[in-house]
Design an enzyme around this catalytic site. Sequence first.
Site, short mmCIF file in Angstrom:
data_model
loop_
_atom_site.label_atom_id
_atom_site.label_comp_id
_atom_site.label_asym_id
_atom_site.label_seq_id
_atom_site.Cartn_x
_atom_site.Cartn_y
_atom_site.Cartn_z
CG PHE A 185 -2.14 0.83 1.11
CD1 PHE A 185 -2.16 2.11 1.67
CD2 PHE A 185 -3.26 0.38 0.46
CE1 PHE A 185 -3.28 2.92 1.57
CE2 PHE A 185 -4.40 1.17 0.37
CZ PHE A 185 -4.40 2.44 0.91
CD GLU A 230 -6.64 -6.98 0.03
OE1 GLU A 230 -5.76 -6.09 0.06
OE2 GLU A 230 -7.83 -6.79 0.32
CB VAL A 241 -2.37 -0.17 8.74
CG1 VAL A 241 -3.82 0.34 8.71
CG2 VAL A 241 -2.30 -1.57 8.11
CB ILE A 242 -0.80 5.50 7.72
CG1 ILE A 242 0.63 4.97 7.51
CG2 ILE A 242 -0.76 6.91 8.34
CD1 ILE A 242 1.48 5.81 6.58
CD GLU A 281 -10.35 12.86 6.26
OE1 GLU A 281 -9.74 13.84 5.84
OE2 GLU A 281 -11.48 12.51 5.83
CG HIS A 315 -11.06 1.33 6.05
ND1 HIS A 315 -10.16 1.37 5.01
CD2 HIS A 315 -11.65 0.12 5.98
CE1 HIS A 315 -10.21 0.24 4.35
NE2 HIS A 315 -11.12 -0.54 4.90
#
Length: 139
Positions: A11, A44, A67-68, A71, A74
Amino acid sequence: MAHVLIAEARFYAHLNDMLLDGARGAIEAAGHSHETITVPGALELPGAVALAAESGNYDAFVALGVVIRGETYHFEIVAGESARGLMALTMDGLAVGNGILTVENEAQAIARANPKHANKGGGAAEAALALLELKSKLS
Ligand SMILES: Nc1c(NC[C@H](O)[C@H](O)[C@H](O)CO)[nH]c(=O)[nH]c1=O
Ligand SMILES: CC(=O)[C@@H](O)COP(=O)(O)O
């Protein structure tokens, strides 16, 4: 010699390159081999590891990603469910190292992905190899 599957969620490509360097360095330093597969995101990763495990070609697995927080809620889903999925695979008997960074911002990610600093990629690889050694000892 063990053969290790590295599954990366690309990502944030530039951050994953650091995690990959750390994980590959740790695996090679321990005298083992590795190969890498790539998926879009951390959600995934558990599925990718499960699919790879079905092949029977790998002794251990390292999941890498970043993973950052944004807002919305999620972040909790991506961070929590990727970790839960990997833990479920570990509880099924796979030697899995979790190298998914779950952070507030890119600066935190860089500090943890950099092999010269926290080296979380290398740590995840070492954890997977430790589980593999334990599995071998107990079998
Ligand atoms: N926001 C991040 C994601 N989101 C994407 C999900 O992981 C997944 O690919 C999508 O929901 C489709 O199933 N993934 C990351 O790895 N890091 C993030 O910060
Ligand atoms: C971790 C995420 O899914 C996050 O990047 C998504 O950002 P947002 O919550 O602003 O949509």
